[in-house]
Design a protein around this motif. Structure first.
Motif, mmCIF file in Angstrom:
data_model
loop_
_atom_site.group_PDB
_atom_site.id
_atom_site.type_symbol
_atom_site.label_atom_id
_atom_site.label_comp_id
_atom_site.label_asym_id
_atom_site.label_seq_id
_atom_site.Cartn_x
_atom_site.Cartn_y
_atom_site.Cartn_z
ATOM 1 N N THR A 142 -1.211 13.425 0.667
ATOM 2 C CA THR A 142 -1.720 12.741 -0.523
ATOM 3 C C THR A 142 -0.747 12.987 -1.665
ATOM 4 O O THR A 142 -0.360 14.135 -1.921
ATOM 5 C CB THR A 142 -3.118 13.294 -0.908
ATOM 6 O OG1 THR A 142 -4.003 13.072 0.182
ATOM 7 C CG2 THR A 142 -3.671 12.619 -2.145
ATOM 8 N N THR A 143 -0.342 11.909 -2.337
ATOM 9 C CA THR A 143 0.537 12.071 -3.502
ATOM 10 C C THR A 143 -0.094 11.337 -4.674
ATOM 11 O O THR A 143 -0.518 10.183 -4.544
ATOM 12 C CB THR A 143 1.955 11.527 -3.230
ATOM 13 O OG1 THR A 143 1.894 10.148 -2.878
ATOM 14 C CG2 THR A 143 2.647 12.303 -2.131
ATOM 15 N N ALA A 144 -0.173 12.021 -5.802
ATOM 16 C CA ALA A 144 -0.822 11.438 -6.985
ATOM 17 C C ALA A 144 0.077 11.612 -8.208
ATOM 18 O O ALA A 144 0.473 12.732 -8.538
ATOM 19 C CB ALA A 144 -2.175 12.104 -7.224
ATOM 20 N N LEU A 145 0.392 10.491 -8.828
ATOM 21 C CA LEU A 145 1.194 10.504 -10.051
ATOM 22 C C LEU A 145 0.258 10.281 -11.235
ATOM 23 O O LEU A 145 -0.458 9.279 -11.289
ATOM 24 C CB LEU A 145 2.253 9.393 -9.992
ATOM 25 C CG LEU A 145 3.125 9.224 -11.227
ATOM 26 C CD1 LEU A 145 3.951 10.479 -11.515
ATOM 27 C CD2 LEU A 145 4.053 8.012 -11.069
ATOM 28 N N ARG A 146 0.282 11.273 -12.145
ATOM 29 C CA ARG A 146 -0.572 11.212 -13.329
ATOM 30 C C ARG A 146 0.332 10.971 -14.531
ATOM 31 O O ARG A 146 1.310 11.707 -14.736
ATOM 32 C CB ARG A 146 -1.304 12.553 -13.466
ATOM 33 C CG ARG A 146 -2.285 12.650 -14.590
ATOM 34 C CD ARG A 146 -2.940 14.041 -14.560
ATOM 35 N NE ARG A 146 -3.996 14.129 -15.544
ATOM 36 C CZ ARG A 146 -3.796 14.393 -16.831
ATOM 37 N NH1 ARG A 146 -2.576 14.585 -17.299
ATOM 38 N NH2 ARG A 146 -4.820 14.448 -17.666
ATOM 39 N N MET A 147 0.034 9.920 -15.301
ATOM 40 C CA MET A 147 0.877 9.540 -16.433
ATOM 41 C C MET A 147 0.049 9.650 -17.705
ATOM 42 O O MET A 147 -0.962 8.957 -17.837
ATOM 43 C CB MET A 147 1.355 8.087 -16.249
ATOM 44 C CG MET A 147 2.166 7.879 -14.982
ATOM 45 S SD MET A 147 1.977 6.214 -14.245
ATOM 46 C CE MET A 147 0.579 6.467 -13.144
ATOM 47 N N VAL A 294 -4.697 8.379 -20.036
ATOM 48 C CA VAL A 294 -4.086 8.808 -18.778
ATOM 49 C C VAL A 294 -4.226 7.699 -17.727
ATOM 50 O O VAL A 294 -5.283 7.083 -17.610
ATOM 51 C CB VAL A 294 -4.785 10.095 -18.266
ATOM 52 C CG1 VAL A 294 -4.347 10.451 -16.859
ATOM 53 C CG2 VAL A 294 -4.527 11.256 -19.227
ATOM 54 N N ALA A 295 -3.165 7.473 -16.983
ATOM 55 C CA ALA A 295 -3.210 6.590 -15.806
ATOM 56 C C ALA A 295 -2.889 7.432 -14.576
ATOM 57 O O ALA A 295 -2.118 8.397 -14.656
ATOM 58 C CB ALA A 295 -2.206 5.457 -15.948
ATOM 59 N N VAL A 296 -3.487 7.056 -13.448
ATOM 60 C CA VAL A 296 -3.246 7.796 -12.204
ATOM 61 C C VAL A 296 -2.997 6.796 -11.076
ATOM 62 O O VAL A 296 -3.683 5.765 -10.982
ATOM 63 C CB VAL A 296 -4.463 8.689 -11.831
ATOM 64 C CG1 VAL A 296 -4.214 9.439 -10.532
ATOM 65 C CG2 VAL A 296 -4.776 9.682 -12.956
ATOM 66 N N LEU A 297 -2.013 7.104 -10.248
ATOM 67 C CA LEU A 297 -1.747 6.309 -9.048
ATOM 68 C C LEU A 297 -1.729 7.284 -7.876
ATOM 69 O O LEU A 297 -0.899 8.203 -7.843
ATOM 70 C CB LEU A 297 -0.390 5.603 -9.188
ATOM 71 C CG LEU A 297 0.076 4.772 -7.993
ATOM 72 C CD1 LEU A 297 -0.826 3.550 -7.801
ATOM 73 C CD2 LEU A 297 1.523 4.317 -8.199
ATOM 74 N N GLU A 298 -2.654 7.088 -6.932
ATOM 75 C CA GLU A 298 -2.784 8.055 -5.830
ATOM 76 C C GLU A 298 -2.784 7.363 -4.476
ATOM 77 O O GLU A 298 -3.480 6.363 -4.309
ATOM 78 C CB GLU A 298 -4.088 8.851 -5.981
ATOM 79 C CG GLU A 298 -4.321 9.803 -4.807
ATOM 80 C CD GLU A 298 -5.621 10.574 -4.920
ATOM 81 O OE1 GLU A 298 -5.696 11.479 -5.746
ATOM 82 O OE2 GLU A 298 -6.557 10.249 -4.169
ATOM 83 N N GLN A 299 -1.989 7.866 -3.556
ATOM 84 C CA GLN A 299 -2.018 7.328 -2.189
ATOM 85 C C GLN A 299 -2.340 8.441 -1.196
ATOM 86 O O GLN A 299 -1.941 9.597 -1.366
ATOM 87 C CB GLN A 299 -0.705 6.648 -1.822
ATOM 88 C CG GLN A 299 0.484 7.563 -1.661
ATOM 89 C CD GLN A 299 1.746 6.865 -1.110
ATOM 90 O OE1 GLN A 299 1.716 5.694 -0.764
ATOM 91 N NE2 GLN A 299 2.840 7.599 -1.018
ATOM 92 N N VAL A 300 -3.077 8.033 -0.159
ATOM 93 C CA VAL A 300 -3.377 8.945 0.945
ATOM 94 C C VAL A 300 -2.804 8.315 2.212
ATOM 95 O O VAL A 300 -3.140 7.181 2.558
ATOM 96 C CB VAL A 300 -4.899 9.155 1.106
ATOM 97 C CG1 VAL A 300 -5.177 10.150 2.226
ATOM 98 C CG2 VAL A 300 -5.525 9.624 -0.194
ATOM 99 N N ILE A 301 -1.929 9.060 2.869
ATOM 100 C CA ILE A 301 -1.264 8.585 4.088
ATOM 101 C C ILE A 301 -1.813 9.406 5.239
ATOM 102 O O ILE A 301 -1.721 10.644 5.232
ATOM 103 C CB ILE A 301 0.270 8.820 3.976
ATOM 104 C CG1 ILE A 301 0.851 8.008 2.813
ATOM 105 C CG2 ILE A 301 0.960 8.504 5.296
ATOM 106 C CD1 ILE A 301 2.241 8.476 2.398
ATOM 107 N N ARG A 302 -2.402 8.729 6.238
ATOM 108 C CA ARG A 302 -2.936 9.462 7.406
ATOM 109 C C ARG A 302 -2.148 9.061 8.638
ATOM 110 O O ARG A 302 -1.943 7.876 8.895
ATOM 111 C CB ARG A 302 -4.415 9.127 7.630
ATOM 112 C CG ARG A 302 -5.313 9.750 6.617
ATOM 113 C CD ARG A 302 -6.774 9.841 7.034
ATOM 114 N NE ARG A 302 -7.515 10.521 5.984
ATOM 115 C CZ ARG A 302 -7.902 9.945 4.853
ATOM 116 N NH1 ARG A 302 -7.657 8.675 4.644
ATOM 117 N NH2 ARG A 302 -8.554 10.641 3.932
ATOM 118 N N SER A 303 -1.710 10.056 9.370
ATOM 119 C CA SER A 303 -0.877 9.745 10.540
ATOM 120 C C SER A 303 -1.414 10.471 11.763
ATOM 121 O O SER A 303 -2.086 11.480 11.648
ATOM 122 C CB SER A 303 0.545 10.186 10.286
ATOM 123 O OG SER A 303 0.581 11.569 10.058
#
Ligand code: BG6
Length: 303
Positions: A142-147, A294-303
């Motif tokens: 999971t990677t989350a960019l908080r601006m 605040v803005a947030v962009l979060e992705q969850v990658i499942r493999s």
């Protein structure tokens, strides 16, 4: 001349599952994630430049505050903005039963490269604090960019997680083994031809240079896609974006440079377009972030 600061690579392990993750201080770029099954989920170019003098080709470069070249011809901000061109500060790391991870930060005051001229980011009114959270376990990253707008005026921005997926067996051009599902009904803007069309139910495949921005239909905000990467089980990707806690539409870019463009990139192996597909979720409309919000962009990658 641009000063190249000393840069480190941080290796993390989730002890409970054995999964690992590698992060470069330049851009807080995730270079790789190896899941508990031992598969490298992300592709790092074999010719990637890791000395801090150039944004890293592969993994998950962070795109902010612009996607692509500046919209104003006079601006000299580089393509995809400054987030990926600067050294971020590592704030913390962790490794517990559930997950391992790290947190990085970039303040505008620490931005020494890529702010450019002839754009509002060179002025004194703009300010931003970027925080990037990385969290992983045996099956997911999971990677989350908080601006956070720490300045005195609103700014418009775009943000994107430019994720390079590794494709096994050089199968990226095999439509039965490498494709992206979940973008039906999106408006596809083909950056190669300039054409716009409605994406059908057919999976997106690599049949030449692919550089498309998929914008979700009205009413859809989160992205949920499946990426076949030459393996028996596809990777699943979920992404959400918020501004001041309200959901905003997440676009998805699909990119593969194919032969000619791969050959023209000095930091990418000539044949490596067979080994990768970029699926890049982002807030691209562009959006406005008011002072203090605040803005947030979060992705969850499942493999
Ligand atoms: C994609 C863009 O997101 O990134 C492409 O849609 C671009 O147009 C690609 O070529 C790679 O960009 P860069 O700046 O890392 O070479």
């Amino acid at each position: 001349m641009h000063f190249v600061a000393t840069m480190s690579i941080i290796d993390l392990q989730h002890t409970a599952s054995g999964a690992t993750c590698r992060i470069h201080e330049l851009g807080a770029t995730v270079l790789g994630y190896r899941n508990a099954a031992g598969r490298d989920v992300l592709l790092l170019s074999r010719d990637a430049i890791l000395d801090g003098s150039k944004a890293i080709r592969g993994g998950i470069p962070l795109v902010f505050p612009i996607f692509g070249p500046p919209s104003d011809d006079k601006s000299t901000m580089p393509q995809h903005g400054f987030a990926r061109n600067n050294k971020w500060t590592k704030l913390s790391t962790f490794d517990n039963e559930d997950a391992a991870g790290a947190q990085f930060q970039l303040l505008l005051d620490d931005v020494s490269a890529g702010r450019g001229t002839n754009n509002p980011w060179e002025g004194k009114d703009y300010n931003v604090k970027l925080v990037f959270d990385i969290r992983f376990d045996g099956q997911s990253l999971t990677t989350a960019l908080r601006m956070e707008n720490t300045g005195s005026v609103a700014f418009s921005f775009q943000a994107l997680l430019h994720t390079y997926y590794a494709v096994d067996d050089h199968a990226a051009l095999d439509p039965s083994r490498c494709h992206v599902k979940g973008l039906a009904g999106y408006e596809a803007h083909d950056k190669v031809t300039g054409a716009k069309s409605l994406a059908s139910d057919e999976p997106v495949t690599i049949d030449g240079e692919v550089d498309r921005v998929y914008t979700p239909p009205a009413g859809q905000v989160n992205a949920k896609v499946e990426i076949s990467v030459g393996t028996a089980h596809p990777v699943s990707l979920q992404c959400q974006g918020t501004i001041d806690e309200s959901p905003v539409p997440v676009s998805v870019v699909v990119w593969n440079p194919h032969e000619a463009k791969a050959a023209s990139m000095g930091d990418f192996g000539n044949d490596q377009y067979h080994e990768m597909i970029c699926v890049e979720p982002g807030i691209l409309l562009p959006a406005t972030l008011e002072a203090g919000k605040v803005a947030v962009l979060e992705q969850v990658i499942r493999s």
